[in-house]
Structure formats: C-alpha cells, structure tokens
Design a protein around this motif. Structure first.
Motif, PDB file in Angstrom:
ATOM      1  N   ARG A  25      39.701  42.058  34.963  1.00 45.28           N
ATOM      2  CA  ARG A  25      40.697  41.666  35.955  1.00 45.28           C
ATOM      3  C   ARG A  25      41.893  40.966  35.299  1.00 45.28           C
ATOM      4  N   LEU A  26      41.616  40.105  34.303  1.00 45.31           N
ATOM      5  CA  LEU A  26      42.704  39.435  33.593  1.00 45.31           C
ATOM      6  C   LEU A  26      43.603  40.464  32.917  1.00 45.31           C
ATOM      7  N   GLU A  28      44.055  43.577  33.761  1.00 42.62           N
ATOM      8  CA  GLU A  28      44.814  44.276  34.799  1.00 42.62           C
ATOM      9  C   GLU A  28      46.017  43.445  35.254  1.00 42.62           C
ATOM     10  N   GLU A  29      45.795  42.154  35.437  1.00 39.87           N
ATOM     11  CA  GLU A  29      46.885  41.283  35.893  1.00 39.87           C
ATOM     12  C   GLU A  29      47.955  41.138  34.823  1.00 39.87           C
ATOM     13  N   GLU A  32      50.013  44.216  34.965  1.00 40.66           N
ATOM     14  CA  GLU A  32      50.918  44.183  36.114  1.00 40.66           C
ATOM     15  C   GLU A  32      52.120  43.278  35.843  1.00 40.66           C
ATOM     16  N   LEU A  33      51.867  42.144  35.200  1.00 42.60           N
ATOM     17  CA  LEU A  33      52.958  41.230  34.854  1.00 42.60           C
ATOM     18  C   LEU A  33      53.885  41.887  33.833  1.00 42.60           C
ATOM     19  N   LYS A  48      54.127  35.652  41.396  1.00 40.34           N
ATOM     20  CA  LYS A  48      52.774  35.918  41.876  1.00 40.34           C
ATOM     21  C   LYS A  48      51.895  36.479  40.763  1.00 40.34           C
ATOM     22  N   GLU A  49      52.413  37.424  39.993  1.00 40.41           N
ATOM     23  CA  GLU A  49      51.605  38.013  38.920  1.00 40.41           C
ATOM     24  C   GLU A  49      51.293  36.987  37.832  1.00 40.41           C
ATOM     25  N   ASP A  52      48.506  35.005  39.103  1.00 41.97           N
ATOM     26  CA  ASP A  52      47.260  35.771  39.010  1.00 41.97           C
ATOM     27  C   ASP A  52      46.687  35.697  37.592  1.00 41.97           C
ATOM     28  N   VAL A  53      47.545  35.860  36.588  1.00 39.02           N
ATOM     29  CA  VAL A  53      47.107  35.773  35.194  1.00 39.02           C
ATOM     30  C   VAL A  53      46.507  34.397  34.924  1.00 39.02           C
ATOM     31  N   PHE A  56      43.029  33.976  36.664  1.00 33.75           N
ATOM     32  CA  PHE A  56      41.908  34.653  36.009  1.00 33.75           C
ATOM     33  C   PHE A  56      41.544  33.993  34.686  1.00 33.75           C
TER      34      PHE A  56
END
Length: 75
Positions: A25-26, A28-29, A32-33, A48-49, A52-53, A56
């Motif tokens: 998940r980390l 993936e985030e 995305e960032l 937001k991203e 999220d990082v 996680f």
C-alpha cells in the motif's frame, strides 16, 4: 494526516494487515504521489497523497513497534 485516517475509519484500521500488505500500500501511495509531480504544489491531490504516504509509513512503524514489544513480552 489525521483527517485522512478518520475518513478511512470505516475500513477497520491497519492492525489486521501484515508488513507486506502495508509495504504494498505504501508503494502504491508513493506511485500515486509521484504521478502528481509537476502539479501545483498546493494542489489538494498532492497534499492528500503525501498524507497517505505518511500514514502508511506510520502504520508500518506502529506494526514493527508492536511486534517488537510482543517479542520482548514472550521472552
């Protein structure tokens, strides 16, 4: 970070996840960032991203800390 965590409270938290799940998940985030690179720095999606990082990474640290405590308690 806290706002993002609270918005996801319905997902049940991270205590049921293992290290590999959290690392996936980390990653993936982070991806995305990274995709947002070059956008306006104050862009709400970047913020937001990034949260999220950070969340996680915090979950991974918490999991490792809990595992370490449990290992000491079993000795």
């Amino acid at each position: 970070m806290e706002t993002v965590l609270r918005a996801d409270d319905h997902k049940g938290g991270w205590l049921h996840m293992d290290f590999g799940d959290l690392m996936q998940r980390l990653t993936e985030e982070v991806d995305e960032l990274f995709e947002l690179q070059g956008t306006e720095p104050a862009n709400e999606f970047v913020i937001k991203e990034a949260a999220d990082v950070a969340n996680f990474a915090m979950m991974i640290a918490d999991l490792v800390r809990r595992s370490s405590r449990e290992g000491r308690a079993e000795r």
